[in-house]
Write a protein that holds these residues in place. Sequence first.
Motif, short mmCIF file in Angstrom:
data_model
loop_
_atom_site.label_atom_id
_atom_site.label_comp_id
_atom_site.label_asym_id
_atom_site.label_seq_id
_atom_site.Cartn_x
_atom_site.Cartn_y
_atom_site.Cartn_z
N PRO A 158 -1.94 28.45 -3.97
CA PRO A 158 -1.64 27.02 -3.78
C PRO A 158 -0.34 26.60 -4.42
CG PRO A 158 -3.29 27.32 -5.50
CD PRO A 158 -3.05 28.68 -4.91
N GLN A 159 0.18 25.49 -3.93
CA GLN A 159 1.38 24.89 -4.51
C GLN A 159 0.97 23.89 -5.58
OE1 GLN A 159 4.11 23.24 -1.67
NE2 GLN A 159 5.74 23.02 -3.18
N GLN A 160 1.88 23.69 -6.55
CA GLN A 160 1.62 22.70 -7.58
C GLN A 160 1.35 21.35 -6.95
OE1 GLN A 160 4.79 22.39 -10.40
NE2 GLN A 160 3.69 21.01 -11.79
N ALA A 161 0.40 20.63 -7.50
CA ALA A 161 -0.01 19.36 -6.91
C ALA A 161 1.03 18.28 -7.11
CB ALA A 161 -1.34 18.90 -7.52
N VAL A 162 1.00 17.30 -6.23
CA VAL A 162 1.82 16.10 -6.41
C VAL A 162 1.03 15.11 -7.25
CG1 VAL A 162 3.01 16.44 -4.21
CG2 VAL A 162 0.97 15.01 -4.28
N GLY A 163 1.72 14.11 -7.76
CA GLY A 163 1.06 13.11 -8.58
C GLY A 163 0.63 11.90 -7.78
N ARG A 164 0.23 10.86 -8.48
CA ARG A 164 -0.27 9.65 -7.82
C ARG A 164 0.82 8.60 -7.61
NH1 ARG A 164 -5.71 9.57 -7.31
NH2 ARG A 164 -6.92 11.04 -8.58
N GLY A 165 1.92 8.69 -8.32
CA GLY A 165 2.98 7.72 -8.13
C GLY A 165 3.64 7.87 -6.78
N ASP A 166 4.45 6.87 -6.39
CA ASP A 166 5.06 6.92 -5.07
C ASP A 166 6.30 7.80 -5.02
OD1 ASP A 166 7.08 5.37 -6.25
OD2 ASP A 166 6.40 3.51 -5.33
N ASP A 181 0.86 -1.19 0.00
CA ASP A 181 0.00 0.00 0.00
C ASP A 181 0.90 1.24 0.00
OD1 ASP A 181 -1.93 1.90 0.25
OD2 ASP A 181 -2.64 1.27 2.23
N ARG A 182 1.09 1.84 -1.17
CA ARG A 182 2.09 2.89 -1.32
C ARG A 182 1.51 4.24 -1.73
NH1 ARG A 182 6.88 0.20 -1.60
NH2 ARG A 182 7.99 1.94 -2.57
N GLY A 183 0.20 4.35 -1.79
CA GLY A 183 -0.40 5.59 -2.26
C GLY A 183 -0.01 6.80 -1.44
N TRP A 184 0.18 6.63 -0.13
CA TRP A 184 0.51 7.75 0.74
C TRP A 184 1.88 8.34 0.45
CZ3 TRP A 184 4.71 7.03 4.10
CH2 TRP A 184 5.17 5.71 4.21
N LEU A 185 2.75 7.55 -0.19
CA LEU A 185 4.11 8.03 -0.47
C LEU A 185 4.14 9.19 -1.46
CD1 LEU A 185 6.13 4.70 -0.67
CD2 LEU A 185 6.53 6.56 0.94
N SER A 186 3.07 9.38 -2.23
CA SER A 186 3.07 10.47 -3.21
C SER A 186 3.19 11.83 -2.55
CB SER A 186 1.79 10.42 -4.06
OG SER A 186 0.65 10.64 -3.25
N LYS A 187 2.69 11.96 -1.34
CA LYS A 187 2.77 13.24 -0.62
C LYS A 187 4.12 13.44 0.07
CE LYS A 187 -2.16 13.71 0.59
NZ LYS A 187 -3.07 13.95 1.73
N VAL A 188 4.88 12.39 0.26
CA VAL A 188 6.13 12.49 1.00
C VAL A 188 7.23 12.89 0.03
CG1 VAL A 188 7.77 11.29 2.49
CG2 VAL A 188 5.33 10.73 2.62
N ARG A 189 7.76 14.09 0.19
CA ARG A 189 8.66 14.68 -0.78
C ARG A 189 10.06 14.85 -0.19
NH1 ARG A 189 6.39 13.95 -5.29
NH2 ARG A 189 7.60 15.64 -6.22
N PRO A 190 11.11 14.45 -0.91
CA PRO A 190 12.48 14.64 -0.41
C PRO A 190 12.89 16.10 -0.50
CG PRO A 190 12.51 13.67 -2.61
CD PRO A 190 11.07 13.74 -2.20
N LEU A 191 13.67 16.51 0.49
CA LEU A 191 14.15 17.89 0.54
C LEU A 191 15.44 17.95 1.34
CD1 LEU A 191 13.20 20.68 -0.52
CD2 LEU A 191 12.20 21.09 1.73
N TYR A 192 16.28 18.93 1.06
CA TYR A 192 17.51 19.10 1.82
C TYR A 192 17.20 19.21 3.31
CZ TYR A 192 19.51 20.33 -2.75
OH TYR A 192 19.91 20.32 -4.06
N GLY A 193 18.17 18.80 4.15
CA GLY A 193 17.95 18.85 5.59
C GLY A 193 16.87 17.85 6.00
#
Length: 331
Positions: free
Chosen positions: A238-246, A206-218
């Motif tokens: 608003p900020q540009q939307a994330v996609g559905r992929g993980d 179940d990986r759908g939630w990973l689409s919101k988790v974004r890598p960033l410095y620090g």
Amino acid sequence: MKLRTLLLACGAALLANPLAAGLAHAETPAKLLFSAERQPSAGAPQSIGFYSNGCMAGAAELRPDGPNWQVMRLSRNRRYGQPAAVGLIQRLAGQAARAGIWPGLLVGDISQPRGGPMASGHASHQVGLDFDVWLRPMPSPRLTVEQRETYPFRSVLRKGTFSVDDRIWDDNYRDLIRLASEQPEVQRVFVNPGIKKKLCETAGRDRGWLSKVRPLYGHDEHFHVRLFCQPGSPGCKPQQAVGRGDGCDELDWWFDVALQPPPPGAKPPKPKPPLTLAGMPAACRPVLSAPDKGEAVAADSSSATPAGGGYADAYAPAAPQVPIPTSRPLR
């Protein structure tokens, strides 16, 4: 006299002095004006502008101590946010505790009383829709106010690497980040690329939630939660939307390019000039000049203060689920 009033008065004096005409465009950095404010502004809650260039009216305050949370570094006075953000922190803390995932949240910065740029630290957190959660469980016994000023940050990465330290990390860290990302108000959760890699490796089917988790410095000592613009804030950008992929297939760029040291002799990037009111949304000027929220309530004898210090809005129910479009931003 408030520092804000003094700074604005000095600016007016410069403009009135012909000898100082050359200084007319040297506005006071906005971070000095907003960090001088100690109380939220009166008026309805609103986010104005973008997460990294905006302000906030009518903020709610997160109490320093709750059943399942403690606010850290209270001297910073950055525990204010939109009612939806404050309510989400309270709900997330309770859900994590009841599920046995996390005993209590150590809450870092949310926003200043009127949002805006901070004197130190973050570039975002300006509109009351961002908050940080430390990657350390709330200890028992609870931390005193004094201890919260010096309690150390702790990275979950192995020293000198971008890999998660399995002596610290366990499934509860993953489950807390997942719980945060699954909240309907949440637009993004920022984590270190090494943490994102660990989540990709351990998420299961179940990986759908990973689409919101974004890598960033620090972001190796805390994770950063960002909410969607909320109803009642037409000036929120608003900020540009994330996609559905993980998003796990995007990590190579981070490790192969972004996290690599600069080449020998490379010039450091030129620092940006400080943001001024002239570069911010026009609606942020009246936010600075508005009366304090407490003053407005006291002046209106017909207004009854809600239980809990006048921030009943913070307990509002969650906003409805916002569909996530299929397009994914490049970064």
